[in-house]
Design a protein around this motif. Structure first.
Motif, mmCIF file in Angstrom:
data_model
loop_
_atom_site.group_PDB
_atom_site.id
_atom_site.type_symbol
_atom_site.label_atom_id
_atom_site.label_comp_id
_atom_site.label_asym_id
_atom_site.label_seq_id
_atom_site.Cartn_x
_atom_site.Cartn_y
_atom_site.Cartn_z
ATOM 1 N N LYS A 266 0.534 -5.703 11.522
ATOM 2 C CA LYS A 266 0.943 -4.306 11.633
ATOM 3 C C LYS A 266 1.160 -3.968 13.094
ATOM 4 C CE LYS A 266 -1.010 -2.228 7.673
ATOM 5 N NZ LYS A 266 -1.993 -1.291 7.223
ATOM 6 N N PHE B 14 -4.383 7.939 10.744
ATOM 7 C CA PHE B 14 -5.330 7.054 10.052
ATOM 8 C C PHE B 14 -6.314 6.390 10.995
ATOM 9 C CE2 PHE B 14 -5.708 5.293 5.827
ATOM 10 C CZ PHE B 14 -5.087 6.317 5.126
ATOM 11 N N VAL C 262 0.891 -1.164 0.000
ATOM 12 C CA VAL C 262 0.000 0.000 0.000
ATOM 13 C C VAL C 262 0.924 1.207 0.000
ATOM 14 C CG1 VAL C 262 -1.858 1.187 1.214
ATOM 15 C CG2 VAL C 262 -1.718 -1.289 1.310
ATOM 16 N N VAL D 204 -2.486 0.524 -4.337
ATOM 17 C CA VAL D 204 -1.857 -0.759 -4.008
ATOM 18 C C VAL D 204 -1.070 -1.219 -5.227
ATOM 19 C CG1 VAL D 204 -2.205 -3.124 -3.219
ATOM 20 C CG2 VAL D 204 -3.751 -1.333 -2.444
ATOM 21 N N PHE E 235 -7.160 -7.375 0.332
ATOM 22 C CA PHE E 235 -7.186 -5.920 0.188
ATOM 23 C C PHE E 235 -8.214 -5.550 -0.874
ATOM 24 C CE2 PHE E 235 -4.988 -5.324 -3.836
ATOM 25 C CZ PHE E 235 -4.292 -6.509 -3.977
ATOM 26 N N GLY E 236 -8.509 -4.270 -0.888
ATOM 27 C CA GLY E 236 -9.501 -3.792 -1.863
ATOM 28 C C GLY E 236 -10.924 -4.016 -1.390
ATOM 29 N N GLU E 237 -11.060 -4.366 -0.096
ATOM 30 C CA GLU E 237 -12.398 -4.675 0.411
ATOM 31 C C GLU E 237 -13.088 -3.429 0.955
ATOM 32 O OE1 GLU E 237 -9.841 -4.614 1.881
ATOM 33 O OE2 GLU E 237 -9.898 -4.763 4.032
ATOM 34 N N ILE E 238 -12.305 -2.399 1.329
ATOM 35 C CA ILE E 238 -12.922 -1.223 1.970
ATOM 36 C C ILE E 238 -13.937 -0.591 1.034
ATOM 37 C CG2 ILE E 238 -12.487 1.093 2.895
ATOM 38 C CD1 ILE E 238 -9.960 0.129 4.108
ATOM 39 N N SER E 239 -13.519 -0.327 -0.170
ATOM 40 C CA SER E 239 -14.434 0.349 -1.094
ATOM 41 C C SER E 239 -15.624 -0.538 -1.452
ATOM 42 C CB SER E 239 -13.691 0.757 -2.352
ATOM 43 O OG SER E 239 -13.063 -0.359 -2.913
ATOM 44 N N GLY F 78 -7.987 1.980 8.777
ATOM 45 C CA GLY F 78 -6.697 1.343 8.975
ATOM 46 C C GLY F 78 -6.459 0.257 7.950
ATOM 47 N N PRO F 79 -5.379 -0.431 8.172
ATOM 48 C CA PRO F 79 -4.999 -1.478 7.245
ATOM 49 C C PRO F 79 -6.027 -2.604 7.232
ATOM 50 C CG PRO F 79 -3.700 -1.594 9.223
ATOM 51 C CD PRO F 79 -4.486 -0.342 9.316
ATOM 52 N N LEU G 252 -1.483 2.890 9.302
ATOM 53 C CA LEU G 252 -1.216 2.657 7.893
ATOM 54 C C LEU G 252 0.261 2.674 7.556
ATOM 55 C CD1 LEU G 252 -2.546 2.565 5.068
ATOM 56 C CD2 LEU G 252 -2.419 5.014 5.057
ATOM 57 N N ARG H 164 -11.697 3.741 -4.056
ATOM 58 C CA ARG H 164 -10.485 3.158 -3.471
ATOM 59 C C ARG H 164 -9.842 4.159 -2.526
ATOM 60 N NH1 ARG H 164 -11.002 -2.099 -4.207
ATOM 61 N NH2 ARG H 164 -11.028 -2.719 -6.373
ATOM 62 N N THR H 165 -9.423 3.664 -1.363
ATOM 63 C CA THR H 165 -8.885 4.584 -0.368
ATOM 64 C C THR H 165 -7.368 4.676 -0.392
ATOM 65 O OG1 THR H 165 -8.933 2.777 1.195
ATOM 66 C CG2 THR H 165 -10.824 4.251 1.218
#
Ligand SMILES: Nc1nc2c(ncn2[C@@H]2O[C@@H]3COP(=O)(O)O[C@H]3[C@H]2O)c(=O)[nH]1
Length: 522
Positions: free
Chosen positions: A484, A507, A394, A433, A413-417, A475-476, A490, A429-430
């Motif tokens: 992390k 973050f 990221v 990546v 990853f890519g799940e937030i959006s 966050g991550p 982040l 996308r936040t």
């Protein structure tokens, strides 16, 4: 249709009701009243699981079978029977018969028992193949002609062949060997026939027949090779018999032998089909890029993708192969390969197991080259990713040189959006990546995810809750939060410098992502 009046139908419905009630009373399932009929299955259709002990035994049976089919014609044609040799022949004859008897009497019935459900029809042909016509030797003299019924066990050879193929990683090796065997056997039979024909004409009586010099078998085999493969340079047949024989040989050579050689080409062609397909697609793509004068840099990346994908998975598109399989097989493969990884992903913990299986079936595998951007900040999120192998980073900063976190195999990853609703403008996308080295990813499309979630309301709630949490924390989104270090949010492995903190805010405490939404990071 109209032969049935309303009354008849009513009558029928009444009878059906009564019958159903009657069966219910007796606790009999109305759909299971007909006796179970198992259709007879032909032996060649029966597929049993590849039990290696059984395959080892089948190898012994196949050797015994080959002993009979190769030596019986040779012993019939050539003068191989004499007092010294006969003792050996009898020994091996008896040995091969013992193998066959043991197979038919002991192994085949045992298989019926072991593989209940798979019916092995007891084969009359098998029985006929072990009838001891050899006893006629006592009356008429020692000859292998009484053993020709052993040839009937050809099924045992095919069974051995099929099973061997089913356990071999490179089945084409066996297929090539088997086809070569067929070719050699054809030549063998031809050599025997030539010797018999020569004896019939009288050895060394014409230029065409075998002259009795050297080792008879080798000379005759040499004739068969030249004759069937149509190499030419053969002595001219003289008599009508010789001409007929030679002509028949040419025909067999053209029709049978050449089709076997064609079969060999097919086997080798099939074995290298994947490679040929890969080369053809890559060549096609290179040609296309040249036509449109695509810059060399881009062309090289495309080539690199082709080469890496081929080297990594031996095919360009796995789904092409899997699509042809029945669902149950695809599920078995998907579960076997990936379910364990999925169960460990923090995001999916607490979700329905069946939902995970459904998700596995929708995954597509994709390879990214080093430095490729998998997602770009601000884009609309249409899919999420699970790292199969390799790693992604990221990144942010003016030239994306700041690595916030490196996500490794098993991370999502890519799940937030995806988990935010579009109405709050949250489907963007936040972060950026980027593939760190070669990254093999699973892609799950948003549409597929939501199609699945419809059937799992509980899991939907779990994911929505996690989605809200992620959005809040900004966050991550790794598989294992402990990857992390606490308090670093982040900013990956190194604690953020005051400058960075100033630039991005904290973050974890939220707020910064909201700012980022309006004001892009870089
Ligand atoms: N915003 C943010 N995204 C992260 C972080 N770590 C990993 N990611 C992933 O980067 C992805 C970028 O696209 P998404 O916003 O869809 O989902 C994001 C997360 O899955 C992080 O610390 N912050």
């Amino acid at each position: 249709y109209f032969r049935y009046t309303d009354d008849t139908l009513r009558e029928l419905a009444k009878k059906l009701k009564e019958r159903t009630a009657e069966l219910k009373e007796k606790a009999i399932d109305p759909y299971a009243t007909s006796p179970e009929v198992t259709p007879p299955v032909s032996k060649s259709c029966v597929f049993l699981s590849p039990d290696r002990r059984y395959i080892a035994w089948l190898t012994v049976v196949a050797v015994a079978y080959n002993y009979n089919v190769w030596f019986c014609p040779a012993r019939l044609a050539f003068p191989y029977h004499n007092d010294t040799a006969n003792r050996f022949w009898i020994f091996f004859d008896v040995l091969s018969d013992v193998v066959n008897v043991v197979d038919i009497i002991i192994w085949q019935p045992r298989l019926q028992f072991v593989k209940a459900g798979d019916i092995i029809v007891s084969d009359k042909i098998d029985m006929a193949s072990i009838l001891p016509f050899d006893l006629l030797c006592l009356q008429f003299g020692f000859s292998s002609i009484y053993r020709l019924n052993r040839f009937l066990r050809i099924e045992s050879f095919f069974e051995f062949s099929d099973r061997l193929e089913s356990i071999m990683a490179k089945a084409y090796i066996w297929r090539v060997a088997r086809t070569t065997g067929y070719l050699l056997y054809m030549l063998h039979l031809n050599a025997c026939a030539y010797y018999v024909a020569s004896v019939h004409q009288g050895l060394a009586t014409t230029t065409w027949v075998y002259d009795g010099e050297g080792t008879a078998y080798i000379r005759c085999y040499y004739y068969a090779v030249r004759s069937l493969i149509n190499i030419g340079g053969l002595p001219e047949p003289v008599t009508t018999f010789e001409i007929t024989f030679q002509m028949a040989n040419f025909f067999i050579g053209v029709f049978v032998f050449s089709s076997l050689i064609g079969q060999m080409r097919d086997v080798i062609g099939a074995a290298t089909a994947g490679q040929t397909y890969f080369r053809a697609s890559m060549d096609g793509c290179v040609e296309y890029m040249n036509t449109y004068t695509i810059p060399k840099l881009c062309q090289n990346r495309v080539r690199m993708w082709y080469n890496y994908t081929w080297a990594a998975q031996g095919m360009l598109d796995e789904s092409e192969l899997l699509d042809k399989m029945p669902l149950v097989m695809r599920t078995a493969i998907a579960v076997d390969i990936n379910l364990a990884t999925f169960q460990k992903i923090a995001l999916f913990q607490g979700c329905d197991q069946q939902m995970l299986v459904d998700m596995l079936l929708r995954l597509k595998s994709i390879i990214y080259l080093p430095g490729d951007f998998v997602v770009k900040k601000g884009d609309i999120g249409k899919e999420m990713y699970i790292i199969k192998s390799g790693a992604v980073q990221v990144v942010g900063g003016p030239d994306n040189s700041i690595v916030f976190v490196t996500l490794k195999a098993g991370c999502v990853f890519g799940e937030i959006s995806l988990l935010q609703s579009a109405k709050d403008g949250g489907n963007r996308r936040t972060a950026n990546v980027k593939a760190h080295g070669f990254a093999n990813l699973f892609v799950l499309e948003k549409k597929d995810l939501f199609d699945i979630l419809v059937h799992y309301p509980e899991s939907q709630k779990v994911l929505a809750r996690k989605g809200r949490k992620l959005t809040k924390a900004k966050g991550p989104a790794g598989a294992k939060p402990e990857e992390k270090p606490k308090g670093m949010a982040l900013f990956g492995q190194k604690p953020p410098t005051p400058k960075l903190l100033k630039a991005f805010g904290n973050f974890r405490k939220g707020g910064v992502m909201d700012k980022l939404k309006v004001k892009p990071l870089h």
